[in-house]
Scaffold this motif. Structure first.
Motif, PDB file in Angstrom:
ATOM      1  N   GLU A 229     -14.007   2.459 -58.141  1.00  0.00           N
ATOM      2  CA  GLU A 229     -12.894   3.397 -58.296  1.00  0.00           C
ATOM      3  C   GLU A 229     -12.223   3.669 -56.956  1.00  0.00           C
ATOM      4  O   GLU A 229     -10.999   3.715 -56.853  1.00  0.00           O
ATOM      5  CB  GLU A 229     -13.390   4.694 -58.937  1.00  0.00           C
ATOM      6  CG  GLU A 229     -13.525   4.566 -60.455  1.00  0.00           C
ATOM      7  CD  GLU A 229     -14.434   5.628 -61.065  1.00  0.00           C
ATOM      8  OE1 GLU A 229     -14.828   5.431 -62.218  1.00  0.00           O
ATOM      9  OE2 GLU A 229     -14.749   6.622 -60.372  1.00  0.00           O
ATOM     10  N   ALA A 230     -13.055   3.814 -55.921  1.00  0.00           N
ATOM     11  CA  ALA A 230     -12.503   4.076 -54.587  1.00  0.00           C
ATOM     12  C   ALA A 230     -11.636   2.901 -54.138  1.00  0.00           C
ATOM     13  O   ALA A 230     -10.634   3.079 -53.437  1.00  0.00           O
ATOM     14  CB  ALA A 230     -13.640   4.315 -53.594  1.00  0.00           C
ATOM     15  N   ALA A 231     -12.011   1.702 -54.574  1.00  0.00           N
ATOM     16  CA  ALA A 231     -11.239   0.504 -54.189  1.00  0.00           C
ATOM     17  C   ALA A 231     -10.053   0.269 -55.122  1.00  0.00           C
ATOM     18  O   ALA A 231      -9.337  -0.720 -54.994  1.00  0.00           O
ATOM     19  CB  ALA A 231     -12.160  -0.715 -54.192  1.00  0.00           C
ATOM     20  N   GLY A 232      -9.881   1.175 -56.103  1.00  0.00           N
ATOM     21  CA  GLY A 232      -8.755   1.068 -57.031  1.00  0.00           C
ATOM     22  C   GLY A 232      -8.921  -0.036 -58.059  1.00  0.00           C
ATOM     23  O   GLY A 232      -7.948  -0.485 -58.658  1.00  0.00           O
ATOM     24  N   GLU A 233     -10.172  -0.485 -58.273  1.00  0.00           N
ATOM     25  CA  GLU A 233     -10.399  -1.568 -59.253  1.00  0.00           C
ATOM     26  C   GLU A 233     -10.504  -0.990 -60.651  1.00  0.00           C
ATOM     27  O   GLU A 233     -11.049   0.088 -60.845  1.00  0.00           O
ATOM     28  CB  GLU A 233     -11.716  -2.293 -58.933  1.00  0.00           C
ATOM     29  CG  GLU A 233     -11.656  -3.118 -57.681  1.00  0.00           C
ATOM     30  CD  GLU A 233     -13.038  -3.600 -57.264  1.00  0.00           C
ATOM     31  OE1 GLU A 233     -13.965  -3.584 -58.095  1.00  0.00           O
ATOM     32  OE2 GLU A 233     -13.180  -3.971 -56.086  1.00  0.00           O
ATOM     33  N   ARG A 234      -9.980  -1.732 -61.624  1.00  0.00           N
ATOM     34  CA  ARG A 234     -10.116  -1.334 -63.024  1.00  0.00           C
ATOM     35  C   ARG A 234     -10.993  -2.354 -63.723  1.00  0.00           C
ATOM     36  O   ARG A 234     -11.056  -3.506 -63.304  1.00  0.00           O
ATOM     37  CB  ARG A 234      -8.742  -1.293 -63.701  1.00  0.00           C
ATOM     38  CG  ARG A 234      -7.903  -0.131 -63.221  1.00  0.00           C
ATOM     39  CD  ARG A 234      -6.736   0.092 -64.130  1.00  0.00           C
ATOM     40  NE  ARG A 234      -5.877  -1.069 -64.241  1.00  0.00           N
ATOM     41  CZ  ARG A 234      -4.595  -1.004 -64.558  1.00  0.00           C
ATOM     42  NH1 ARG A 234      -4.038   0.157 -64.797  1.00  0.00           N
ATOM     43  NH2 ARG A 234      -3.866  -2.085 -64.662  1.00  0.00           N
ATOM     44  N   PRO A 235     -11.688  -1.930 -64.830  1.00  0.00           N
ATOM     45  CA  PRO A 235     -12.537  -2.893 -65.518  1.00  0.00           C
ATOM     46  C   PRO A 235     -11.722  -4.072 -66.060  1.00  0.00           C
ATOM     47  O   PRO A 235     -10.580  -3.883 -66.491  1.00  0.00           O
ATOM     48  CB  PRO A 235     -13.144  -2.093 -66.675  1.00  0.00           C
ATOM     49  CG  PRO A 235     -12.618  -0.726 -66.591  1.00  0.00           C
ATOM     50  CD  PRO A 235     -11.670  -0.612 -65.449  1.00  0.00           C
ATOM     51  N   HIS A 236     -12.302  -5.271 -66.000  1.00  0.00           N
ATOM     52  CA  HIS A 236     -11.588  -6.464 -66.478  1.00  0.00           C
ATOM     53  C   HIS A 236     -11.786  -6.624 -67.975  1.00  0.00           C
ATOM     54  O   HIS A 236     -12.442  -7.550 -68.445  1.00  0.00           O
ATOM     55  CB  HIS A 236     -12.084  -7.700 -65.731  1.00  0.00           C
ATOM     56  CG  HIS A 236     -11.769  -7.655 -64.277  1.00  0.00           C
ATOM     57  ND1 HIS A 236     -10.485  -7.707 -63.792  1.00  0.00           N
ATOM     58  CD2 HIS A 236     -12.571  -7.523 -63.203  1.00  0.00           C
ATOM     59  CE1 HIS A 236     -10.513  -7.627 -62.477  1.00  0.00           C
ATOM     60  NE2 HIS A 236     -11.768  -7.508 -62.099  1.00  0.00           N
TER      61      HIS A 236
END
Ligand SMILES: NC(=O)c1ccc[n+]([C@@H]2O[C@H](COP(=O)([O-])OP(=O)(O)OC[C@H]3O[C@@H](n4cnc5c(N)ncnc54)[C@H](O)[C@@H]3O)[C@@H](O)[C@H]2O)c1
Length: 290
Positions: A229-236
């Protein structure tokens, strides 16, 4: 003219598990805890077996007004003695057992084949399979007699790793595939008296830990979610805003436990994973704006 469905008055006011008794393994934290609290809200009485005595006590506190409908049992799912004690305790306290949820598990933190020595692999296999697979097998052995008596049901926590790769390393993926085999074999062996189904959960924010033999028993999967979340990633996954909170996975456990709503379902596994099976090549397609 009224359809058959309309001619029967809906019973929406009744809680779906009123009067039922459930036993949940690994219910002191994470998903099992969320299922325990949801089952209480649906009217069930709930026994919880877990090795984490402190968190078991916290669960009883969290149950609040429902605390008199909770039985906390400290034990290890690798021990048939502990599982039999939990079943006996539930029956002694609540009079019967309708629902078993084998759920306690550990993860392998994505340790792929190429990152493990043969020795590490052997030890991780023994530990992960003992908790994730033997723990389910022994739970069913301890409970089936009581479940036959009530024409009850079993709902196993499976995973996207019961069907797909890359939800862990080879050890975890194999263990969750093995649990799929248990759902199918027990659905066959215990029919027509006991229904056996699974919920194949996608990733969620819990305290899920790794094997002690790999030094991963203090890691928690929630830290991996926080990093992503901190890296701004969303689940694929196609539902890229799919929930990762354990509370949002519990509805399917209620549905499958409900005789009224799932009485004809056995040997089935419901994927609750944001649509991993149709995700294609890694990224979500994004849908279309109207
Ligand atoms: N968190 C995820 O992303 C995810 C995704 C898919 C499936 N699952 C599955 O969900 C299930 C629950 O995991 P969670 O994510 O809620 O993790 P969690 O660690 O929050 O909860 C698991 C519980 O099991 C207990 N436990 C572990 N080993 C035990 C043992 N030997 N004996 C008794 N209790 C034991 C732990 O103390 C803990 O309370 C597991 O089967 C896991 O494989 C989790």
């Amino acid at each position: 003219m009224a359809t058959p469905a309309q001619s029967t008055a809906p019973e929406t006011a009744a809680r779906w598990l009123d009067g039922d008794v459930a036993l949940i393994t690994g219910g002191a934290n994470g998903l099992g805890r969320a299922i325990a609290l949801r089952y209480l809200a649906e009217g069930a009485r709930v026994a919880v077996l877990d090795r984490d005595a402190e968190q078991l006590a916290a669960l009883v506190d969290a149950a609040g007004a429902h605390a008199n409908r909770v039985l906390a049992v400290t034990g290890d799912v690798r021990s048939t003695k502990d599982l039999h004690a939990a079943v006996a305790g539930a029956v002694e306290r609540f009079g019967k057992l309708d629902i078993l949820v084998p759920n306690a598990g550990i993860w392998d933190y994505h340790r792929s084949l190429t990152r493990l020595t043969g020795e590490e692999l052997a030890e991780a296999f023994d530990e992960v399979f003992a908790v994730n697979v033997k723990g389910y097998l022994l739970a069913v052995e301890a409970a089936w007699r009581e479940l036959v008596a009530t024409r009850g049901s079993i709902i196993m926590t499976l995973s996207n790793s019961s069907f797909h790769t890359n939800g862990g390393g080879p050890v975890y993926t194999a263990s969750k595939h093995a649990c799929l085999g248990l759902v199918r074999e027990f659905a066959y062996e215990l029919a027509p008296k006991v229904r056996v189904n699974g919920v194949a959960c996608g990733g969620m924010r819990t305290q899920l830990r790794g094997p002690e033999s790999l030094g991963l028993d203090e890691r928690r999967i929630e830290a991996s979610f926080a990093r992503a979340e901190a890296a701004g990633e969303r689940p694929h996954v196609p539902l890229y805003d799919a929930s990762v909170e354990p509370e949002d996975f519990t509805g399917t456990y209620v549905l499958l436990a409900s005789r009224r709503n799932s009485g004809n379902i056995t040997g089935a596994v419901v994927p609750v994973d944001g649509g991993i099976a149709v995700r294609g090549f890694r990224t979500a397609a994004g849908g279309a704006d109207l």
